[in-house]
Design a protein around this motif. Structure first.
Motif, short mmCIF file in Angstrom:
data_model
loop_
_atom_site.label_atom_id
_atom_site.label_comp_id
_atom_site.label_asym_id
_atom_site.label_seq_id
_atom_site.Cartn_x
_atom_site.Cartn_y
_atom_site.Cartn_z
N ASP A 47 0.82 -1.21 0.00
CA ASP A 47 0.00 0.00 0.00
C ASP A 47 0.85 1.26 0.00
O ASP A 47 0.46 2.28 -0.57
CB ASP A 47 -0.94 0.00 1.21
CG ASP A 47 -2.08 -1.00 1.04
OD1 ASP A 47 -2.22 -1.55 -0.06
OD2 ASP A 47 -2.82 -1.21 2.01
N TYR A 48 2.01 1.21 0.64
CA TYR A 48 2.91 2.36 0.61
C TYR A 48 3.34 2.66 -0.82
O TYR A 48 3.28 3.81 -1.27
CB TYR A 48 4.14 2.11 1.49
CG TYR A 48 5.28 3.05 1.18
CD1 TYR A 48 5.23 4.38 1.56
CD2 TYR A 48 6.39 2.60 0.45
CE1 TYR A 48 6.26 5.26 1.25
CE2 TYR A 48 7.42 3.47 0.13
CZ TYR A 48 7.36 4.79 0.53
OH TYR A 48 8.37 5.66 0.21
N SER A 52 2.11 5.91 -2.93
CA SER A 52 3.17 6.85 -3.32
C SER A 52 3.18 7.08 -4.82
O SER A 52 3.34 8.22 -5.29
CB SER A 52 4.53 6.32 -2.86
OG SER A 52 4.60 6.25 -1.45
N GLU A 53 2.98 6.01 -5.60
CA GLU A 53 2.98 6.15 -7.06
C GLU A 53 1.77 6.95 -7.54
O GLU A 53 1.89 7.80 -8.43
CB GLU A 53 3.00 4.77 -7.72
CG GLU A 53 2.87 4.78 -9.24
CD GLU A 53 3.99 5.54 -9.94
OE1 GLU A 53 3.79 5.91 -11.12
OE2 GLU A 53 5.06 5.76 -9.33
N LEU A 58 -0.13 12.36 -9.50
CA LEU A 58 -1.01 13.52 -9.30
C LEU A 58 -0.22 14.77 -8.95
O LEU A 58 -0.80 15.86 -8.82
CB LEU A 58 -2.02 13.23 -8.19
CG LEU A 58 -3.04 12.12 -8.46
CD1 LEU A 58 -3.93 11.91 -7.24
CD2 LEU A 58 -3.88 12.42 -9.69
N GLY A 59 1.08 14.66 -8.78
CA GLY A 59 1.90 15.81 -8.45
C GLY A 59 1.79 16.23 -7.00
O GLY A 59 2.02 17.41 -6.68
N VAL A 60 1.44 15.29 -6.11
CA VAL A 60 1.27 15.60 -4.69
C VAL A 60 2.39 14.93 -3.91
O VAL A 60 2.58 13.72 -4.00
CB VAL A 60 -0.10 15.12 -4.18
CG1 VAL A 60 -0.25 15.39 -2.69
CG2 VAL A 60 -1.23 15.80 -4.95
N GLU A 61 3.11 15.70 -3.13
CA GLU A 61 4.20 15.17 -2.32
C GLU A 61 3.65 14.63 -1.01
O GLU A 61 2.72 15.19 -0.43
CB GLU A 61 5.23 16.27 -2.03
CG GLU A 61 6.52 15.77 -1.43
CD GLU A 61 7.56 16.87 -1.31
OE1 GLU A 61 8.64 16.60 -0.76
OE2 GLU A 61 7.27 17.99 -1.75
N VAL A 62 4.22 13.53 -0.54
CA VAL A 62 3.72 12.86 0.67
C VAL A 62 4.83 12.66 1.68
O VAL A 62 5.95 12.26 1.33
CB VAL A 62 3.09 11.49 0.33
CG1 VAL A 62 2.64 10.77 1.60
CG2 VAL A 62 1.91 11.68 -0.63
N GLU A 63 4.52 12.94 2.93
CA GLU A 63 5.40 12.64 4.05
C GLU A 63 4.72 11.57 4.90
O GLU A 63 3.54 11.68 5.23
CB GLU A 63 5.64 13.89 4.89
CG GLU A 63 6.39 13.64 6.19
CD GLU A 63 6.42 14.86 7.09
OE1 GLU A 63 6.80 14.72 8.25
OE2 GLU A 63 6.03 15.95 6.62
N ALA A 81 -2.95 15.47 11.13
CA ALA A 81 -2.44 14.69 10.01
C ALA A 81 -3.42 14.84 8.85
O ALA A 81 -4.62 15.09 9.05
CB ALA A 81 -2.27 13.22 10.39
N ASP A 82 -2.91 14.69 7.63
CA ASP A 82 -3.75 14.89 6.44
C ASP A 82 -4.46 13.63 5.98
O ASP A 82 -5.38 13.70 5.17
CB ASP A 82 -2.89 15.43 5.30
CG ASP A 82 -2.30 16.79 5.61
OD1 ASP A 82 -3.07 17.72 5.87
OD2 ASP A 82 -1.05 16.89 5.62
N GLY A 83 -4.04 12.48 6.49
CA GLY A 83 -4.70 11.26 6.07
C GLY A 83 -4.13 10.07 6.78
O GLY A 83 -3.09 10.14 7.45
N VAL A 84 -4.82 8.94 6.64
CA VAL A 84 -4.41 7.69 7.28
C VAL A 84 -4.60 6.56 6.28
O VAL A 84 -5.55 6.55 5.49
CB VAL A 84 -5.23 7.46 8.57
CG1 VAL A 84 -6.72 7.40 8.27
CG2 VAL A 84 -4.78 6.19 9.28
N MET A 85 -3.67 5.60 6.31
CA MET A 85 -3.73 4.49 5.37
C MET A 85 -4.57 3.34 5.90
O MET A 85 -4.51 3.01 7.08
CB MET A 85 -2.31 3.98 5.10
CG MET A 85 -1.55 4.79 4.06
SD MET A 85 -2.39 4.82 2.47
CE MET A 85 -2.55 3.08 2.13
N ASP A 86 -5.34 2.72 4.99
CA ASP A 86 -6.04 1.46 5.23
C ASP A 86 -7.07 1.57 6.35
O ASP A 86 -6.84 1.15 7.49
CB ASP A 86 -5.04 0.34 5.53
CG ASP A 86 -4.14 0.06 4.34
OD1 ASP A 86 -4.51 0.42 3.22
OD2 ASP A 86 -3.06 -0.54 4.53
#
Length: 262
Positions: A47-48, A52-53, A58-63, A81-86
């Motif tokens: 999922d990472y 990330s891809e 989309l031109g969005v950088e992720v930390e 935080a801007d979001g959470v995975m899964d």
């Protein structure tokens, strides 16, 4: 990419707020190999890599930041935080979270037992008087949560639950099928731990974005690009690199607070 799809994507991205496109998104997650985890301090996992891809396109950088699951949820709800995975979609979270329509993967919870201490389990009622290892902050579906007659014992980590299983401190543990198989292999327990056929629950899980201006459009753009990426050989290559199974999409786990399920 067909010209019409490329045009639609460009138009959609043009509608995103400058904040959504200009900022670095801070995404949080718990360690959950093989889907997202740290290896020598670096993020890895199915999922990472997929997320990330998609954001790269989309031109969005992720930390990325890894935290205990309950803290991940609290940080998104508090806007830290801007979001959470899964994560599962629930009505309770819609007030502060936006979900892309395309899921990351599907959850499939199953039970594991030590080969030398077998139990015949074909339904939840067969767990009577047994102790099942769980993970803090995780929910395994209404049927499991509401079932009675057995004990639930939370462990400090997924690996710790396998250790408790081998020591006989718990009778079984519950986890996602692919995660269980991955950890069993990593811990050298393939000949000592068995997977039971009973499926506790199945659900789809998603990337969850904190509800802010422009996030609905970003969620739509993410979903559209994720659908396209899933049709590409590069998507299958990611799965094969981690689990060597190109015949199935990844089944993953949702790490969520039990109290949020209605």
């Amino acid at each position: 990419m067909p010209a019409i799809n490329r045009l639609l994507c460009i138009l959609l991205l043009a509608c995103l707020s400058p904040m959504a496109l200009g900022e670095r998104l801070r995404l949080v997650s718990d360690d959950w190999a093989p889907y997202i985890y740290r290896d020598a301090g670096q993020p890895k996992g199915i999922d990472y890599e997929v997320t990330s891809e998609v954001f790269r396109r989309l031109g969005v950088e992720v930390e990325w930041q890894f935290l205990p699951w309950k803290r991940c949820l609290a940080m998104v709800e508090q806007g830290l935080a801007d979001g959470v995975m899964d994560i599962f979609q629930t009505d309770a979270r819609k007030a502060y979270m936006v979900y892309p329509m395309e899921p990351m993967s599907d959850v499939e919870f199953v039970l594991y037992q030590a080969s030398r201490r077998r139990h015949v389990i074909s339904q939840l009622s067969d767990l009577r008087d047994l102790t099942v290892g769980t993970s803090p902050g995780y929910a395994y579906g209404p049927a499991f949560e509401q079932a009675s007659g057995f004990r639930r014992e939370s462990g400090p980590s997924h690996e710790a639950n396998f250790g408790k299983l081998m020591l006989g401190r718990i009778d079984l543990l519950v986890t996602d099928r692919r995660v269980g198989r991955y950890l069993r292999r990593q811990l050298g327990l393939e000949q000592r731990v068995e997977e039971l056929p009973l499926v506790i629950s199945r659900q789809s899980q998603y990337l969850g974005l904190a509800r802010k201006p422009g996030r609905e459009q970003l969620a739509q753009a993410f979903a559209d690009e994720l659908r396209r990426f899933k049709q590409e050989p590069a998507f299958v290559a990611i799965i094969e690199r981690y689990i060597g199974d190109s015949g199935h999409l990844p089944d993953a786990v949702e790490q969520q607070e039990s109290s949020t399920l209605q």
